[in-house]
Motif scaffolding. Structure first.
Motif: not given
Length: 562
Positions: A172-173, A134-135, A496-498, A166-168
Motif C-alpha cells: 500500500g505504499h 502507508p507512506q 511490507a512491514t519489516d 514490489r513488496v512495499l
RNA sequence: GCGCCCGUAGCUCAGUGGACCAGAGCAUCUGACUUCGGAUCAGAGGGUCGGGGGUUCGAAUCCCUCCGGGCGCGCCA
C-alpha cells in the motif's frame, strides 16, 4: 493492478480485530481486570501454529497479559475464549484454550469459502494490502557509477531493491525507484582518459579502466565528439568521459530493463551541484552551526551526533566530496515530498551510514526517515576459487553474462530467497548446473499444471463454480490448500512491514507444495461428477491466482505451460 | 585496536521470544505412472542451531563473553 481497496482483508487481520474486541469485551464485562496504568498493554499477535492440531490460528495474548493483570494465563485465556465465541461466531468455529495459556482458533468453514470467493473476484488485487501507515517512499538502489557495465556484483542489490519495491507497493505504499549516478569528477575523467588512449592506440595511463568495453567505446566514439574534445583548449578527458559514461549509463539501463528492473528517476550527481542543492544544504548546515573550516577544508561536525570523527565536505582544493553531494541529495529528495528515504547499499558502505543520517538530522529532518539497508556482499566463486572483480582491471563477469547462463527467473529466485544481510557464496558453475533444479521451476510447474487442468476442464465442458459456498467444508485436503491460498495477504503484510522479503519465496514454495498434494489426492476434472468438478475447479482457480500473484510479486513469470 | 555484519543438516540457505519450529531445497538411499502434466508424489538417513555463561514460565531467537569469517575505520567513490 487494481485498487488495493478492492482486495479482501486478510483473514488474520480479521481475527486480530476479533481477539482485540473480545479482550475489550471481557474487560468491559468484568471477566478480566483492566491493564494497570503503569503497565504496558501488549499488542495482539496472531500466528499460525506449527501443529495443525492447535487450530488454524493462535494468540499468545493471555501469556502476555499474565504479568500486567497478575492472573494465571490459563484463566485469562478462558475469559478471552468466552468473549471471543460471542464476538466472532461467523468468523471462527472452535475456540479453545491450551496450556500454558494459548488461545487456539479454528476458522469457520463458511469464512474460508467466502474468503476464497473474494480471492477470485479480487483476482490481480488479491495479495495487495494496506499497511497501518502507508507512506510515500523513495527507494534508491543499484546506483553503480557508469564507468563500466553492471557486474554480477551489482546483481544482488538490483534484485533485492526491486523486490523490496514490489513488496512495499503491494503493502500500500507509494514507491519511487531511484538510481543515482556519478557523472562528473575524477572517475569520469579517468574513464575519458582511458577511452582517449585506446582511440589513439596509446599505452593506457597508470590509472585506467582496462576492460574490453573501453575498446568498444573508443571504436564507437563519434568523429564529431572526438574533434570537439581534442580542439585546442578543450577538456578532452572530461568531454570524452561524459560521452562515455552516458553511453555506459544507457547500457546499464538496458541491462536492468532486461531483468525487469525499471527506475522512475535517474539522478545525476552533477545536476545536484548545478541546481544548487549542495550549496543550499551546506548553507543550511552552516546556519545551524554544524560547519567549520580547518586546514583549508570545510568540515561537517558529525561528532555532534555521535560519529567517530568530523567529515570533510569541501576539500582543500575547493572540490566538494562525494559526501557533499549526499547531503544535497537528501534535501532534494525530501523536497519532492517523500515521507521516508530508503537506500540499498552494499555492506562496504556501512561506514558512511552514520554521517549521512547525522547530516539529515542536523538539517532538521528525522533521521529515522533516512534508512539505509545494507546488502551483504556476494562472494563469487568458480570451482571453489574466488573470482576477483575489478572494473579497473577489467576482470569481471557482467550481469548480462550471468543471466545468459542462469536465467532471470532463477536468478531472481536465488537472490529473493535469501536474507539480504546474510553474506552468500555464489558458485557460478554450481549455479549453472543447479539452474535446472532451482525451486523456482517447482513453483512455475505448479502454475503450469493448474493452467493445464483448466484447459482440460474447458475441453470437458465443465466451468469452475461461481462460488465455493458449502463446497469444501468437509474436505480436509481442500481445506489445507484453501488455508495456504489465503495466507498470501498475510505474507505481503509481514514483508511490507519489516522488509523481510525472503518470506515470499518460502510462501510460493509452500503454496505449490499444497497444490501438488491436492492434485495427488483429488481428481479435479471428472466428467462423471460435474458438480464436484466445478467446485474443485473453483478452488484450483483460486490457487492459480495466489500462485500467479506471488510470482508477480517476485518479478517472476507464471507460465501457462513449460 | 575500534565499529558493523555473519556463524543452523554433507552443500546452499529459511526460521530471530512461544507450544512437535530443529526446517526447506539440493545431494544420498527406498518406493509410486493402463487415470487431470513424473519438472510430480510418498518415505528414510543426516544437526550438542560456533563454544560457554545469563535473563525468562519458555531461547536457534534477547544479554554478556570467547572462538571463527567478512566488511569498514580517506580532504576515495
Amino acid at each position: 493492478m487494481t485498487d488495493p481497496a478492492t482486495a479482501p482483508e486478510p483473514l488474520r487481520a480479521a481475527v486480530r480485530r476479533a481477539v482485540q474486541a473480545a479482550w475489550e469485551r471481557a474487560t468491559a464485562e468484568g471477566a478480566l481486570p483492566a491493564v494497570p496504568a503503569d503497565a504496558v498493554a501488549p499488542v495482539v499477535e496472531i500466528d499460525h501454529p506449527g501443529n495443525p492440531e492447535h487450530g488454524d490460528l493462535a494468540s499468545n495474548l493471555a501469556l502476555k497479559l499474565a504479568k500486567p493483570l497478575r492472573r494465571p494465563p490459563m484463566a485469562i485465556a478462558e475469559a478471552l475464549a468466552g468473549a471471543l465465541r460471542a464476538e466472532a461466531a461467523d468468523l471462527l468455529g472452535e475456540v479453545s484454550v491450551a496450556p500454558p495459556g494459548f488461545l487456539n482458533m479454528r476458522l469457520a468453514p463458511g469464512a474460508i469459502e467466502a474468503a476464497l470467493d473474494a480471492v477470485r473476484s479480487a483476482d490481480a488485487a488479491f495479495g495487495r494490502v494496506r499497511v497501518a501507515a502507508p507512506q510515500r517512499l523513495n527507494v534508491e538502489f543499484v546506483s553503480a557509477n557508469p564507468t563500466g557495465p553492471l557486474t554480477v556484483g551489482n546483481a544482488r542489490g538490483a534484485f533485492v531493491g526491486d523486490l523490496l519495491c514490489r513488496v512495499l507497493e503491494a503493502g500500500g505504499h507509494t514507491v519511487t525507484r531511484e538510481y543515482y549516478f556519478n557523472d562528473s569528477g575524477r572517475q569520469v575523467r579517468v574513464l575519458g582518459a582511458s577511452v582517449a588512449a585506446r582511440r589513439l592506440g596509446e599505452e593506457l595511463p597508470e590509472e585506467a579502466y582496462r576492460g574490453d568495453y573501453v575498446e568498444d567505446l573508443a571504436r564507437a566514439l563519434p568523429a564529431e565528439t572526438w574533434s570537439a574534445a581534442t580542439a585546442p583548449g578543450a577538456d578532452r578527458d572530461g568531454m570524452i568521459g561524459a560521452w562515455a559514461s552516458e553511453r555506459i549509463r544507457s547500457g546499464i539501463q538496458a541491462s536492468l530493463e532486461h531483468l525487469g528492473v525499471r527506475f522512475d528517476v535517474w539522478k545525476s550527481e552533477a545536476s545536484l551541484h548545478r541546481d544548487g542543492w549542495v550549496d543550499r544544504a551546506v548553507e543550511r548546515l552552516r546556519a545551524g552551526g554544524h560547519i567549520y573550516e580547518e586546514e583549508g577544508a570545510t568540515w561537517f561536525r558529525s561528532t555532534t551526533f555521535g560519529d567517530d570523527k568530523d567529515r570533510v565536505i569541501t576539500r582543500g582544493n575547493g572540490e566538494p566530496t562525494y559526501f557533499a553531494a549526499d547531503i544535497g541529495y537528501v534535501t532534494e529528495k525530501f523536497s519532492r515530498g517523500f515521507d521516508h528515504l530508503i537506500y540499498i547499499w552494499g555492506a562496504d558502505h556501512h561506514g558512511t551510514v552514520a554521517r549521512v543520517r547525522n547530516a539529515a538530522e542536523a538539517m532538521g529532518y528525522d533521521r529515522e526517515h533516512v534508512e539505509m539497508r545494507l546488502v551483504a556482499w556476494v562472494r563469487f566463486v568458480r570451482d571453489g576459487q574466488e573470482v576477483s572483480m575489478s572494473k579497473r582491471a577489467g576482470e569481471f563477469i557482467t550481469l548480462d553474462e550471468l543471466l545468459a547462463e542462469v536465467g532471470v527467473d532463477a536468478a531472481r529466485w536465488s537472490f529473493g530467497s535469501r536474507t539480504p544481510s546474510t553474506p552468500i557464496d555464489f558458485d557460478i558453475e554450481l549455479a549453472k548446473k543447479q539452474s535446472a533444479e532451482n525451486p523456482v521451476y517447482y513453483v512455475q510447474y505448479a502454475h503450469a499444471r493448474i493452467a493445464s487442468i483448466l484447459r482440460k476442464a474447458v475441453e470437458s465442458g465443465i466451468a469452475p463454480a461461481p462460488s465455493l459456498a458449502g463446497a469444501i467444508a468437509d474436505d480436509p485436503v481442500a481445506g489445507a490448500l484453501a488455508r495456504e491460498i489465503l495466507r498470501l495477504p498475510e505474507v505481503v503484510e509481514d514483508a511490507a512491514t519489516d522488509g523481510q522479503t525472503q518470506g515470499v519465496t518460502a510462501y510460493a514454495t509452500e503454496l505449490a507444495t499444497s497444490f501438488h498434494a491436492y492434485y495427488r489426492d483429488r481428481r479435479v476434472v471428472d466428467p462423471a461428477d460435474p458438480a464436484t468438478s466445478a467446485a474443485r475447479l473453483a478452488l484450483v482457480d483460486a490457487a492459480r491466482i495466489a500462485l500467479r500473484n506471488a510470482l508477480a510479486l517476485l518479478g517472476i513469470s507464471a507460465p501457462e505451460q513449460m
